[in-house]
Write a protein that holds these residues in place. Structure first.
Motif, mmCIF file in Angstrom:
data_model
loop_
_atom_site.group_PDB
_atom_site.id
_atom_site.type_symbol
_atom_site.label_atom_id
_atom_site.label_comp_id
_atom_site.label_asym_id
_atom_site.label_seq_id
_atom_site.Cartn_x
_atom_site.Cartn_y
_atom_site.Cartn_z
ATOM 1 N N GLY A 153 -16.173 -23.550 -3.390
ATOM 2 C CA GLY A 153 -16.062 -24.714 -4.256
ATOM 3 C C GLY A 153 -17.346 -25.152 -4.925
ATOM 4 N N GLY A 154 -18.391 -24.348 -4.854
ATOM 5 C CA GLY A 154 -19.660 -24.703 -5.470
ATOM 6 C C GLY A 154 -19.772 -24.221 -6.909
ATOM 7 N N GLU A 155 -20.816 -24.680 -7.583
ATOM 8 C CA GLU A 155 -21.065 -24.263 -8.958
ATOM 9 C C GLU A 155 -21.959 -23.019 -8.970
ATOM 10 O OE1 GLU A 155 -20.032 -25.385 -11.919
ATOM 11 O OE2 GLU A 155 -18.664 -26.773 -10.899
ATOM 12 N N PRO A 156 -21.603 -22.016 -9.781
ATOM 13 C CA PRO A 156 -22.448 -20.820 -9.873
ATOM 14 C C PRO A 156 -23.878 -21.176 -10.305
ATOM 15 C CG PRO A 156 -20.335 -20.452 -10.946
ATOM 16 C CD PRO A 156 -20.404 -21.922 -10.620
ATOM 17 N N ILE A 157 -24.842 -20.436 -9.800
ATOM 18 C CA ILE A 157 -26.263 -20.688 -10.084
ATOM 19 C C ILE A 157 -26.767 -19.677 -11.098
ATOM 20 C CG2 ILE A 157 -28.590 -20.763 -9.088
ATOM 21 C CD1 ILE A 157 -27.280 -21.522 -6.417
ATOM 22 N N MET A 158 -27.505 -20.168 -12.084
ATOM 23 C CA MET A 158 -28.152 -19.281 -13.071
ATOM 24 C C MET A 158 -29.462 -18.786 -12.451
ATOM 25 S SD MET A 158 -26.079 -19.488 -15.747
ATOM 26 C CE MET A 158 -27.049 -19.081 -17.204
ATOM 27 N N TRP A 159 -29.348 -17.739 -11.651
ATOM 28 C CA TRP A 159 -30.479 -17.287 -10.850
ATOM 29 C C TRP A 159 -31.679 -16.894 -11.701
ATOM 30 C CZ3 TRP A 159 -30.255 -18.207 -5.809
ATOM 31 C CH2 TRP A 159 -29.006 -18.320 -5.197
ATOM 32 N N TYR A 160 -31.439 -16.301 -12.857
ATOM 33 C CA TYR A 160 -32.534 -15.777 -13.671
ATOM 34 C C TYR A 160 -33.133 -16.811 -14.625
ATOM 35 C CZ TYR A 160 -31.516 -11.193 -11.777
ATOM 36 O OH TYR A 160 -31.339 -10.127 -10.913
ATOM 37 N N THR A 161 -32.742 -18.070 -14.444
ATOM 38 C CA THR A 161 -33.381 -19.160 -15.196
ATOM 39 C C THR A 161 -33.845 -20.298 -14.288
ATOM 40 O OG1 THR A 161 -31.218 -20.205 -15.607
ATOM 41 C CG2 THR A 161 -32.054 -18.685 -17.303
ATOM 42 N N GLU A 162 -33.415 -20.276 -13.040
ATOM 43 C CA GLU A 162 -33.792 -21.323 -12.086
ATOM 44 C C GLU A 162 -35.069 -20.912 -11.351
ATOM 45 O OE1 GLU A 162 -32.569 -24.251 -11.451
ATOM 46 O OE2 GLU A 162 -30.693 -24.243 -12.576
ATOM 47 N N GLN A 163 -36.170 -21.629 -11.604
ATOM 48 C CA GLN A 163 -37.467 -21.251 -11.049
ATOM 49 C C GLN A 163 -37.587 -21.522 -9.548
ATOM 50 O OE1 GLN A 163 -40.567 -23.198 -13.275
ATOM 51 N NE2 GLN A 163 -39.765 -22.537 -15.256
ATOM 52 N N LYS A 164 -36.915 -22.548 -9.049
ATOM 53 C CA LYS A 164 -37.157 -23.013 -7.678
ATOM 54 C C LYS A 164 -36.764 -21.998 -6.611
ATOM 55 C CE LYS A 164 -32.773 -25.572 -7.632
ATOM 56 N NZ LYS A 164 -32.156 -26.909 -7.487
ATOM 57 N N TYR A 165 -35.879 -21.046 -6.934
ATOM 58 C CA TYR A 165 -35.437 -20.081 -5.931
ATOM 59 C C TYR A 165 -36.355 -18.862 -5.834
ATOM 60 C CZ TYR A 165 -31.098 -22.752 -6.462
ATOM 61 O OH TYR A 165 -30.177 -23.770 -6.526
ATOM 62 N N TRP A 166 -37.101 -18.577 -6.892
ATOM 63 C CA TRP A 166 -37.772 -17.285 -6.977
ATOM 64 C C TRP A 166 -38.979 -17.089 -6.066
ATOM 65 C CZ3 TRP A 166 -36.269 -12.718 -8.759
ATOM 66 C CH2 TRP A 166 -35.044 -12.711 -9.439
ATOM 67 N N PRO A 167 -39.750 -18.099 -5.736
ATOM 68 C CA PRO A 167 -40.809 -17.847 -4.739
ATOM 69 C C PRO A 167 -40.250 -17.296 -3.433
ATOM 70 C CG PRO A 167 -41.219 -19.922 -5.854
ATOM 71 C CD PRO A 167 -39.871 -19.450 -6.319
#
Length: 309
Positions: A153-167
């Motif tokens: 039930g969550g919203e898909p994440i734009m992984w390749y534009t969201e900076q906070k996940y990449w470190p």
């Protein structure tokens, strides 16, 4: 002089063994050092060939180095390079030693070999393959992670534009790729430890944890220090594939994925400035040399026998 030639003939077998490695280093490590002169020149192609181009290019002093320090991204790329490398060095050391100890303690040696092979495999994969492997998880519309998030039930994440996940992604994947190779090095050192130490510890009633704490880790310490010193020497260098291929060169992620190596590469591709890229490489090498000397000096002051030189 005769004694010198006699010594060479006496050790000719060993010298032949090191000959291929020596030739490789001469061609790919020492001869290219002469190209460092380009860091102080405004390199221009000359019709008479490369050497004529080097000789006829104008001297510009430290102008090529200014590009690295005066650009608006200087702080970001330096911060990213140092912090990512520190995280990879510290976590990589802890995790590699932990896995090496776990593998050495497994009773079923066939299973230990299987686990070791599985951990070692990522080391041989290219970053292009790993980047597409990661893409199957991180793709916005077809990625495995977004399917799982949507299922709950969550919203898909734009992984390749969201900076906070990449470190976290970069550090995780970097360790995943390198931990197998490093753990094998530590495992080889563990297997070389005299078994009589452990037998004496068992007689004295030492538990497995105490054997690891008071025998395995202290005897691994010299190797851990040497590898850490060498790693610190490369703290201004980054694994290009990790920071370029894995994020798919996404412009939105530059603030958290741009390091000195990718910054120089993009500058070379966009501007074709060979002098600037040579200056960056020389800068990284000199800083790495200084860091190795400083770290080794500190180690010598604390424990002389554990220093490299």
């Amino acid at each position: 002089m005769n004694a010198f030639w006699k010594k060479l003939l006496r050790n000719k077998g060993l010298l032949l063994l090191v000959l291929p490695g020596t030739v490789w280093f001469l061609i790919f490590a020492y001869l290219p050092m002469f190209g460092s002169i380009l860091a102080f020149k405004d390199f221009r192609i000359h019709r008479d060939g490369f050497f004529a181009s080097v000789l006829n290019s104008e001297w510009v002093g430290f102008k090529n180095f200014e590009y690295l320090f005066t650009t608006n991204d200087a702080y970001i790329i330096t911060r990213n390079t140092i912090l990512y490398n520190l995280a990879l060095i510290i976590l990589g050391l802890v995790i590699s030693v932990t896995f090496a100890i776990i593998l050495s303690e497994l009773v079923n040696k066939k299973m230990a070999k299987l686990y070791q092979t599985g951990m070692f495999l990522p080391h041989f994969l290219s970053w292009v393959i790993i980047s597409y492997f990661a893409f199957t998880f991180l793709s916005t519309d077809k990625g495995t992670l977004n399917h799982i998030i949507s299922y709950f039930g969550g919203e898909p994440i734009m992984w390749y534009t969201e900076q906070k996940y990449w470190p976290f992604i970069l550090i995780f994947v970097g360790i995943w790729k390198g931990v197998g190779y490093n753990s094998v090095i530590y495992l080889a050192s563990i297997t070389g430890i005299d078994k009589s130490y452990y037998e004496a510890a068992v007689i004295d009633g030492a538990t497995k944890w105490k054997q690891i704490r008071y025998i395995t880790i202290p005897l691994l310490k010299p190797l851990m220090i040497i590898l850490t010193i060498l790693a610190i020497g490369g703290i201004f260098r980054s694994d290009f594939g990790l920071f370029y291929q894995l994020p798919k060169d996404s412009g939105a992620l530059y603030p958290v994925t741009n390091v000195i190596d990718t910054f120089v590469y993009r500058g070379l591709i966009n501007m074709g400035d060979i002098g600037m890229s040579t200056a960056a490489g020389l800068y990284q090498s000199m800083v790495g040399l200084i860091l190795i000397l400083i770290t080794n000096y500190i180690v010598r002051k604390i424990e002389k026998d554990h220093a490299i030189f």
